[in-house]
Design a protein around this motif. Sequence first.
Motif, PDB file in Angstrom:
ATOM      1  N   MET A   1      33.760 133.938  52.188  1.00  0.00           N
ATOM      2  CA  MET A   1      34.505 134.136  50.949  1.00  0.00           C
ATOM      3  C   MET A   1      35.836 133.403  51.025  1.00  0.00           C
ATOM      4  SD  MET A   1      35.761 137.650  49.067  1.00  0.00           S
ATOM      5  CE  MET A   1      36.986 138.104  50.296  1.00  0.00           C
ATOM      6  N   GLN A   2      36.168 132.700  49.971  1.00  0.00           N
ATOM      7  CA  GLN A   2      37.463 132.065  49.866  1.00  0.00           C
ATOM      8  C   GLN A   2      38.454 133.042  49.233  1.00  0.00           C
ATOM      9  OE1 GLN A   2      37.261 128.352  47.769  1.00  0.00           O
ATOM     10  NE2 GLN A   2      35.846 127.418  49.231  1.00  0.00           N
ATOM     11  N   VAL A   3      39.648 133.125  49.818  1.00  0.00           N
ATOM     12  CA  VAL A   3      40.699 133.996  49.286  1.00  0.00           C
ATOM     13  C   VAL A   3      41.864 133.131  48.851  1.00  0.00           C
ATOM     14  CG1 VAL A   3      42.280 135.900  49.761  1.00  0.00           C
ATOM     15  CG2 VAL A   3      39.995 135.881  50.797  1.00  0.00           C
ATOM     16  N   HIS A   4      42.227 133.258  47.584  1.00  0.00           N
ATOM     17  CA  HIS A   4      43.347 132.480  47.054  1.00  0.00           C
ATOM     18  C   HIS A   4      44.414 133.439  46.534  1.00  0.00           C
ATOM     19  CE1 HIS A   4      45.604 129.280  45.163  1.00  0.00           C
ATOM     20  NE2 HIS A   4      45.527 129.903  43.988  1.00  0.00           N
ATOM     21  N   GLU A  42      43.932 129.718  37.720  1.00  0.00           N
ATOM     22  CA  GLU A  42      43.510 129.435  39.088  1.00  0.00           C
ATOM     23  C   GLU A  42      42.026 129.750  39.288  1.00  0.00           C
ATOM     24  OE1 GLU A  42      45.317 127.959  41.276  1.00  0.00           O
ATOM     25  OE2 GLU A  42      47.208 127.991  40.173  1.00  0.00           O
ATOM     26  N   GLU A  46      36.820 125.987  39.246  1.00  0.00           N
ATOM     27  CA  GLU A  46      35.460 125.510  39.518  1.00  0.00           C
ATOM     28  C   GLU A  46      34.483 125.891  38.408  1.00  0.00           C
ATOM     29  OE1 GLU A  46      34.031 126.403  43.417  1.00  0.00           O
ATOM     30  OE2 GLU A  46      35.950 125.984  44.376  1.00  0.00           O
ATOM     31  N   HIS A 153      27.245 132.270  41.426  1.00  0.00           N
ATOM     32  CA  HIS A 153      28.630 131.910  41.735  1.00  0.00           C
ATOM     33  C   HIS A 153      29.521 133.034  41.204  1.00  0.00           C
ATOM     34  CE1 HIS A 153      32.498 129.767  41.613  1.00  0.00           C
ATOM     35  NE2 HIS A 153      31.966 128.926  42.481  1.00  0.00           N
ATOM     36  N   THR A 155      33.448 134.780  41.054  1.00  0.00           N
ATOM     37  CA  THR A 155      34.889 134.758  41.268  1.00  0.00           C
ATOM     38  C   THR A 155      35.441 136.119  40.887  1.00  0.00           C
ATOM     39  OG1 THR A 155      35.045 132.390  40.780  1.00  0.00           O
ATOM     40  CG2 THR A 155      37.084 133.659  40.694  1.00  0.00           C
ATOM     41  N   GLU A 170      34.378 140.587  52.878  1.00  0.00           N
ATOM     42  CA  GLU A 170      33.886 139.489  53.706  1.00  0.00           C
ATOM     43  C   GLU A 170      32.726 139.932  54.587  1.00  0.00           C
ATOM     44  OE1 GLU A 170      37.826 136.664  54.250  1.00  0.00           O
ATOM     45  OE2 GLU A 170      37.544 138.367  55.621  1.00  0.00           O
ATOM     46  N   GLU A 174      28.692 138.629  53.893  1.00  0.00           N
ATOM     47  CA  GLU A 174      28.533 137.552  54.860  1.00  0.00           C
ATOM     48  C   GLU A 174      27.210 136.809  54.701  1.00  0.00           C
ATOM     49  OE1 GLU A 174      28.981 136.834  59.689  1.00  0.00           O
ATOM     50  OE2 GLU A 174      28.980 138.866  58.863  1.00  0.00           O
ATOM     51  N   PRO A 179      28.279 131.669  46.773  1.00  0.00           N
ATOM     52  CA  PRO A 179      29.715 131.462  46.967  1.00  0.00           C
ATOM     53  C   PRO A 179      30.538 132.495  46.205  1.00  0.00           C
ATOM     54  CG  PRO A 179      28.801 129.754  45.544  1.00  0.00           C
ATOM     55  CD  PRO A 179      27.642 130.520  46.077  1.00  0.00           C
ATOM     56  N   THR A 181      34.655 133.756  45.521  1.00  0.00           N
ATOM     57  CA  THR A 181      36.085 133.460  45.638  1.00  0.00           C
ATOM     58  C   THR A 181      36.877 134.649  45.123  1.00  0.00           C
ATOM     59  OG1 THR A 181      35.731 131.088  45.324  1.00  0.00           O
ATOM     60  CG2 THR A 181      37.957 131.915  44.941  1.00  0.00           C
TER      61      THR A 181
END
Length: 213
Positions: A1-4, A42, A46, A153, A155, A170, A174, A179, A181
Amino acid sequence: MQVHVADHPLISHKLTLLRDETTDSPTFRRLADELVTLLAYEATREVRVEPIDVKTPVAMARGVRLSDPRPLVVPILRAGLGMLEGMQRLLPTAEVGFLGMVRNEETFDPVTYAERLPDDLTGRQCYVLDPMLATGGSLAAAIHFLVKRGADHITAVTLLAAPEGVARIEAELESIGVPVTLVTAGLDERLNELGYIVPGLGDAGDRLYGVVG
C-alpha cells in the motif's frame, strides 16, 4: 500500500482548525468539505483517462476525459458523508455508492449494517471516504468488500490516520492483489486505550453531525 501524507500549508491550516475543540459543527462541516477537496486533488492523480480530440475556437486540440467505467466514490456511513461533497467537487461525474459500517466499541471490530453498491465492480476505480483511520478495521473491511465485487484499484481518503491503523491495513491487504493508496491530511502519534487517534480531533461523526443517542 502506498501512503501519501498531503503536505500543503492550506491542508495543515484547515486540519488545525478541525482539531480545535471549540470549532462548532457547522464550521467543522465546512472545513472538512474544503479539506477533502484539497485531498481529492492528490487522490485523483491516477484517475483513469482516455484521449479525446476537441475543437477549440481556433483549431483542433488533443485532450483527455475520464474513462469508462466511471470512478466510484464510496463514503463509509455515517461520517464519510461529510466528505462526499468535497470529493464530488473534483469528480462530479463519478458514481456514488454507500457502505454503512460501525465499530464495535468492545472489540473494535467493524460491523456492516447497510450497503448500496453495484453488484459488479469489475474494472472500477474506487475512492473510499472515511474521516479517521484509527484501528483500521472498518477501512480494511470496506476495501475487501469492494475487491470481492471486482474493483481493481482503491484509493482511501482520510482526514487523519494512526500508525496502528496504517500497519493493520498493510498487513490485511498484503496479498489482496489490487493496488491500494492511502491519502491523508495527517499521520498522528498513536491510538489511546479507547481506540481513538491521539491527538486526533475527537469523534468525526459527532463533530460533523452532533451526538446521536
